[in-house]
Design an enzyme around this catalytic site. Structure first.
Site, PDB file in Angstrom:
ATOM      1  CG  ASP A   1      -0.292  -0.284   2.532  1.00 24.23           C
ATOM      2  OD1 ASP A   1       0.935  -0.506   2.567  1.00 24.23           O
ATOM      3  OD2 ASP A   1      -0.999  -0.297   3.553  1.00 24.23           O
TER       4      ASP A   1
ATOM      5  CG  ASP B   1       6.230   5.806   6.789  1.00 27.46           C
ATOM      6  OD1 ASP B   1       6.458   6.959   6.419  1.00 27.46           O
ATOM      7  OD2 ASP B   1       5.929   5.523   7.968  1.00 27.46           O
TER       8      ASP B   1
ATOM      9  CB  THR C   1       7.667  -3.086   5.869  1.00 29.20           C
ATOM     10  OG1 THR C   1       7.308  -2.357   7.030  1.00 29.20           O
ATOM     11  CG2 THR C   1       6.844  -4.354   5.786  1.00 29.20           C
TER      12      THR C   1
ATOM     13  NE  ARG D   1      -6.899  -2.857   8.047  1.00 29.64           N
ATOM     14  CZ  ARG D   1      -5.573  -2.713   8.032  1.00 29.64           C
ATOM     15  NH1 ARG D   1      -4.976  -2.270   6.950  1.00 29.64           N
ATOM     16  NH2 ARG D   1      -4.853  -3.011   9.091  1.00 29.64           N
TER      17      ARG D   1
END
Ligand code: IMP
Ligand code: MG
Length: 174
Positions: free
Chosen positions: A98, A101, A105, A163
């Protein structure tokens, strides 16, 4: 307290960009085997929309990772709670996420999957907040670059809320 702020990217703009990304991906992997790996939970809507615009046969799998504690601050800890069901060796892998940042990850996932000897591995992310990066990670397919705002909707959450929203909103302090 945080509350839902203004729309940053309307649904129609997302749709157009997703279609463009799907066309590029379909062209790049034409005639190739492709396993698209959605990163749960944030990428579930993006992946679902993306694969329906792709014009080559692809396979789909999911990796479940949690990189955030409660709130908007990265805990710095990454936990895999669901691994892939499919083998990776010798295959073209496209990680679909998605938002990038800090990059921690994706960096972790790339290292996790590379030791399984894929034929190739690339990264597709809908959003990018480059000003927050802590590790250099290349993005091969990017939807939109955004400023350093916490955003929700289109799969992305704040403490598991929002979401389901079809467009991307900012979160604001109330
Ligand atoms: P990174 O490891 O810091 O790059 O964080 C990546 C993950 O944190 C993303 O895949 C999202 O799940 C989550 N994240 C980062 N920024 C946001 C945001 O603005 N809204 C919602 N989730 C976010
Ligand atoms: Mg995510």
């Amino acid at each position: 307290m945080k509350k839902l702020g203004e729309v940053l990217i309307p649904a129609e703009a997302i749709r157009t960009r997703v279609r463009e990304l799907a066309e590029t991906i379909s062209r790049d992997y034409h005639g190739e085997d492709l396993l698209m790996v959605g990163i749960l939970k944030g990428a579930f809507i993006f992946l679902a929309d993306l694969v329906r615009e792709i014009s080559i046969p692809v396979q789909i799998d999911f990796l479940g990772v949690a990189s955030y504690g409660p709130g908007t601050d990265p805990s710095g800890e990454i936990k895999v709670f669901k691994d892939l069901n499919q083998p990776v060796a010798g295959r073209n892998i496209l990680i679909v996420d998605d938002i990038m940042d800090t990059g921690l990850t994706t960096d972790y996932l790339l290292r996790l999957l590379r030791v399984r000897n894929p034929k190739s591995i690339r990264v597709c992310t809908l959003l990018d907040k480059p000003s927050r990066r802590k590790v250099e990670v290349g993005i091969d397919y990017l939807g939109f670059q955004i400023p350093d705002h916490f955003v929700v909707g289109y799969g992305m959450d704040f403490n598991e809320a929002f979401r389901y929203l079809p467009e991307i909103h900012r979160i604001t302090a109330s």
